[in-house]
Design an enzyme around this catalytic site. Structure first.
Site, PDB file in Angstrom:
ATOM      1  N   ALA A 124       0.831  -1.209   0.000  1.00 30.86           N
ATOM      2  CA  ALA A 124       0.000   0.000   0.000  1.00 30.86           C
ATOM      3  C   ALA A 124       0.864   1.256   0.000  1.00 30.86           C
ATOM      4  O   ALA A 124       1.261   1.774   1.049  1.00 30.86           O
ATOM      5  CB  ALA A 124      -0.943  -0.025   1.199  1.00 30.86           C
ATOM      6  N   ARG A 243       8.751  -4.011 -11.292  1.00 27.42           N
ATOM      7  CA  ARG A 243       8.579  -3.668 -12.719  1.00 27.42           C
ATOM      8  C   ARG A 243       9.003  -4.820 -13.627  1.00 27.42           C
ATOM      9  O   ARG A 243       8.509  -4.936 -14.759  1.00 27.42           O
ATOM     10  CB  ARG A 243       9.319  -2.358 -13.015  1.00 27.42           C
ATOM     11  CG  ARG A 243       8.590  -1.192 -12.349  1.00 27.42           C
ATOM     12  CD  ARG A 243       9.325   0.099 -12.212  1.00 27.42           C
ATOM     13  NE  ARG A 243       8.515   1.045 -11.431  1.00 27.42           N
ATOM     14  CZ  ARG A 243       8.968   2.143 -10.851  1.00 27.42           C
ATOM     15  NH1 ARG A 243      10.259   2.477 -10.965  1.00 27.42           N
ATOM     16  NH2 ARG A 243       8.162   2.922 -10.163  1.00 27.42           N
ATOM     17  N   GLU A 363       2.509   0.228 -10.955  1.00 30.19           N
ATOM     18  CA  GLU A 363       3.941   0.115 -10.626  1.00 30.19           C
ATOM     19  C   GLU A 363       4.771   1.152 -11.396  1.00 30.19           C
ATOM     20  O   GLU A 363       5.901   0.894 -11.818  1.00 30.19           O
ATOM     21  CB  GLU A 363       4.435  -1.320 -10.820  1.00 30.19           C
ATOM     22  CG  GLU A 363       3.627  -2.263  -9.924  1.00 30.19           C
ATOM     23  CD  GLU A 363       4.311  -3.516  -9.492  1.00 30.19           C
ATOM     24  OE1 GLU A 363       5.553  -3.588  -9.585  1.00 30.19           O
ATOM     25  OE2 GLU A 363       3.610  -4.415  -9.014  1.00 30.19           O
TER      26      GLU A 363
HETATM   27  N1  CAA Z   1      16.356   2.954  -5.455  1.00 31.44           N
HETATM   28  C1  CAA Z   1      16.895   3.539  -4.367  1.00 31.44           C
HETATM   29  N2  CAA Z   1      16.646   4.806  -4.013  1.00 31.44           N
HETATM   30  C2  CAA Z   1      15.814   5.506  -4.792  1.00 31.44           C
HETATM   31  C3  CAA Z   1      15.213   4.971  -5.942  1.00 31.44           C
HETATM   32  C4  CAA Z   1      15.515   3.625  -6.272  1.00 31.44           C
HETATM   33  N3  CAA Z   1      14.995   3.034  -7.349  1.00 31.44           N
HETATM   34  N4  CAA Z   1      14.439   5.915  -6.505  1.00 31.44           N
HETATM   35  C5  CAA Z   1      14.540   7.027  -5.750  1.00 31.44           C
HETATM   36  N5  CAA Z   1      15.369   6.767  -4.714  1.00 31.44           N
HETATM   37  C6  CAA Z   1      15.801   7.686  -3.681  1.00 31.44           C
HETATM   38  C7  CAA Z   1      16.526   8.885  -4.298  1.00 31.44           C
HETATM   39  O1  CAA Z   1      17.891   8.584  -4.502  1.00 31.44           O
HETATM   40  C8  CAA Z   1      16.305   9.955  -3.253  1.00 31.44           C
HETATM   41  O2  CAA Z   1      17.183   9.719  -2.181  1.00 31.44           O
HETATM   42  P1  CAA Z   1      18.294  10.856  -1.764  1.00 31.44           P
HETATM   43  O3  CAA Z   1      17.486  12.106  -1.486  1.00 31.44           O
HETATM   44  O4  CAA Z   1      18.940  10.278  -0.555  1.00 31.44           O
HETATM   45  O5  CAA Z   1      19.182  11.011  -2.945  1.00 31.44           O
HETATM   46  C9  CAA Z   1      14.905   9.659  -2.726  1.00 31.44           C
HETATM   47  O6  CAA Z   1      14.667   8.255  -3.020  1.00 31.44           O
HETATM   48  C10 CAA Z   1      13.848  10.494  -3.395  1.00 31.44           C
HETATM   49  O7  CAA Z   1      13.925  10.199  -4.768  1.00 31.44           O
HETATM   50  P2  CAA Z   1      13.481  11.195  -5.896  1.00 31.44           P
HETATM   51  O8  CAA Z   1      14.005  12.560  -5.584  1.00 31.44           O
HETATM   52  O9  CAA Z   1      13.842  10.591  -7.207  1.00 31.44           O
HETATM   53  O10 CAA Z   1      11.896  11.200  -5.713  1.00 31.44           O
HETATM   54  P3  CAA Z   1      10.802  11.872  -6.587  1.00 31.44           P
HETATM   55  O11 CAA Z   1       9.785  12.415  -5.669  1.00 31.44           O
HETATM   56  O12 CAA Z   1      11.385  12.740  -7.636  1.00 31.44           O
HETATM   57  O13 CAA Z   1      10.070  10.591  -7.294  1.00 31.44           O
HETATM   58  C11 CAA Z   1       9.616   8.924  -8.938  1.00 31.44           C
HETATM   59  C12 CAA Z   1      10.656   9.808  -8.257  1.00 31.44           C
HETATM   60  C13 CAA Z   1      10.465   8.035  -9.842  1.00 31.44           C
HETATM   61  C14 CAA Z   1       8.625   9.699  -9.790  1.00 31.44           C
HETATM   62  C15 CAA Z   1       8.860   8.059  -7.882  1.00 31.44           C
HETATM   63  O14 CAA Z   1       7.999   8.833  -7.075  1.00 31.44           O
HETATM   64  C16 CAA Z   1       8.050   6.933  -8.507  1.00 31.44           C
HETATM   65  O15 CAA Z   1       8.598   5.884  -8.830  1.00 31.44           O
HETATM   66  N6  CAA Z   1       6.723   7.112  -8.660  1.00 31.44           N
HETATM   67  C17 CAA Z   1       5.843   6.045  -9.100  1.00 31.44           C
HETATM   68  C18 CAA Z   1       5.355   5.256  -7.937  1.00 31.44           C
HETATM   69  C19 CAA Z   1       4.869   3.887  -8.319  1.00 31.44           C
HETATM   70  O16 CAA Z   1       5.498   3.165  -9.069  1.00 31.44           O
HETATM   71  N7  CAA Z   1       3.749   3.499  -7.736  1.00 31.44           N
HETATM   72  C20 CAA Z   1       3.240   2.197  -7.913  1.00 31.44           C
HETATM   73  C21 CAA Z   1       2.335   1.854  -6.785  1.00 31.44           C
HETATM   74  S1  CAA Z   1       2.422   0.154  -6.327  1.00 31.44           S
HETATM   75  C22 CAA Z   1       1.512  -0.704  -7.445  1.00 31.44           C
HETATM   76  O17 CAA Z   1       1.118  -0.224  -8.472  1.00 31.44           O
HETATM   77  C23 CAA Z   1       1.337  -2.133  -7.111  1.00 31.44           C
HETATM   78  C24 CAA Z   1       0.153  -2.739  -7.722  1.00 31.44           C
HETATM   79  O18 CAA Z   1      -0.931  -2.592  -7.249  1.00 31.44           O
HETATM   80  C25 CAA Z   1       0.294  -3.584  -8.875  1.00 31.44           C
END
Ligand code: CAA
Length: 380
Positions: A124, A243, A363
């Site tokens: 969640a 993913r 995702e």
């Molecule tokens: N691995 C490790 N750390 C990570 C990371 C990763 N893949 N991605 C981001 N981080 C870290 C960053 O390094 C950063 O850390 P620091 O500040 O220490 O450097 C911190 O996390 C914040 O990262 P961002 O500044 O990149 O964050 P952002 O707010 O710009 O968001 C985003 C980036 C890629 C858009 C992210 O919010 C995202 O992936 N959004 C989509 C969410 C998603 O996939 N939701 C799916 C819901 S679950 C689902 O769908 C399941 C289901 O029901 C099937």
């Protein structure tokens, strides 16, 4: 570079295909229409070891690699993408996260039954105002002695009303943004935790998608995964693997679309010959097959990198971005090849299109995958 599957891979692929054809195919259309959760099938997937495929055997899993997971996910989703997502969430989001970052106590109590399929898990993260902008978590977890008090709403939660255990992301420190989010294990039946609304969806209709509500829900501190503030990174790292699962699901839908198209083209006649003899159909089929193979290679590469403990998040984003588009396009082409029959339920391809679309959304939308990929390319 090796492109051969080993004996275990072939055995997993064959087992998954047989299970999907024997147990899922006969009821897939009806369950989709009635929006029926496949309880019996999920139980059997657990008995086959498919609900915790990459978890070590000592923690109830099958101890297999990510390549095996891709193969099984593709075969299950080729017949029933609803079952595919149920399996994917339990494998790549719930059990993977617990195995990597859970405490020994959490592994004994939760991972073993989840990975062996005795319990079902959900993840969640999404909220009404935190979809793509996932760090904007409004669900709050306030510390009170040995407990956290959770308040807030989660939405679009796969397995949300059927799960026994939910991994919940919530803000523990509002001042820290992404660094103020933590992850909690919440048991079904915990007072203050309710299933709020079941969604009626375009596709993957026999999977369970709901909103969850937390109202003064007390969760023991022992149920926090990792340190306070680790929740957003936990979610992102877990989704990197998730993913691969969704790319495999898309691959399965695309392959089903191709298989249905080939079979139909060889038995449907128009203008006095089989439609397979028309170049318009042949070229569509050739393009579908080529794109599917490219999507499969990307997905397997992401899985192989994960198995080699190399960075794989960029590759899994590419695989999901590409495979989800391939799935939507393949389903559209399959409908076109089937003509009017493709628009009707009994030929399945209309279901493939409805199921394919979500792979471009959950995702991480395709736009989010592009953010991930471009940031990796452009970072200093
Ligand atoms: N691995 C490790 N750390 C990570 C990371 C990763 N893949 N991605 C981001 N981080 C870290 C960053 O390094 C950063 O850390 P620091 O500040 O220490 O450097 C911190 O996390 C914040 O990262 P961002 O500044 O990149 O964050 P952002 O707010 O710009 O968001 C985003 C980036 C890629 C858009 C992210 O919010 C995202 O992936 N959004 C989509 C969410 C998603 O996939 N939701 C799916 C819901 S679950 C689902 O769908 C399941 C289901 O029901 C099937």
């Amino acid at each position: 570079m090796q492109f051969n599957y080993n004996e275990t891979h072939l055995m997993i692929k064959e087992t998954a295909r047989k299970f999907a054809e024997d147990e899922l195919a006969p009821t897939a259309i009806e369950r989709d229409e009635k929006e029926e959760f496949p309880y019996e099938a999920v139980k059997k997937l657990g008995e086959l070891g498919f609900m915790g495929m990459m978890v070590p055997e000592q923690y109830g899993g099958a101890g297999l690699d990510a390549v095996s997971y891709v193969l099984a996910m593709e075969e299950i989703s080729r017949v029933d993408a609803s079952c595919g997502v149920i399996m994917s969430v339990n494998n790549s989001l719930v059990t993977y996260g617990l195995n990597e970052w859970g405490s020994e106590e959490q592994k004994q109590k939760y991972l073993i039954p989840l990975a062996s399929g005795k319990l079902l898990g959900a993840f969640a993260l999404s909220e009404p105002e935190a979809g793509s902008d996932a760090s904007n978590q409004k669900t709050i977890a306030d510390r009170s002695g040995d407990y956290y008090i959770l308040n807030g709403t989660k939405n679009f939660i796969t397995n949300g009303s059927t799960a026994d255990v939910i991994l919940v992301m919530a803000t523990t420190d509002k001042t820290k943004g992404a660094h103020g989010v933590s992850t909690f294990i919440v048991d079904k039946g915990t007072p203050g935790f309710f299933v709020a609304k079941k969604e009626k969806k375009l596709g993957i209709r026999s999977s369970d998608t709901v909103s969850l509500s937390f109202q003064d829900c007390r969760v023991p501190v022992a149920n926090r995964i990792g340190e306070e503030g680790f929740g957003f990174k936990f979610a992102m790292k877990t989704l990197d693997g998730g993913r691969i699962g969704i790319a495999s699901q898309a691959l399965g839908i695309a392959q089903a679309s191709l298989d249905a198209s080939v079979a139909y083209a060889k038995q449907r006649k128009a203008f006095g010959k089989y439609i397979a003899e028309f170049q318009a159909i042949q070229f569509k089929i050739a393009d579908m097959a080529t794109r599917i193979e490219a999507a499969r290679l990307l997905t397997l590469k992401a899985a192989a990198l994960k198995d080699a403990h190399e960075p794989f998040g960029n590759m899994s984003a590419m695989a999901k971005l590409f495979a989800s588009k391939v799935a939507v396009d393949a389903a559209l082409d399959a409908i076109q090849i089937h003509g009017g029959y493709g628009y009707c339920q009994e030929y399945n391809v209309e279901r493939y299109l409805r199921d394919a679309k979500i792979t471009e959304i959950y995702e991480g939308t395709s736009e989010v995958q592009r953010i991930v990929i471009s940031r990796n390319l452009l970072k200093d």
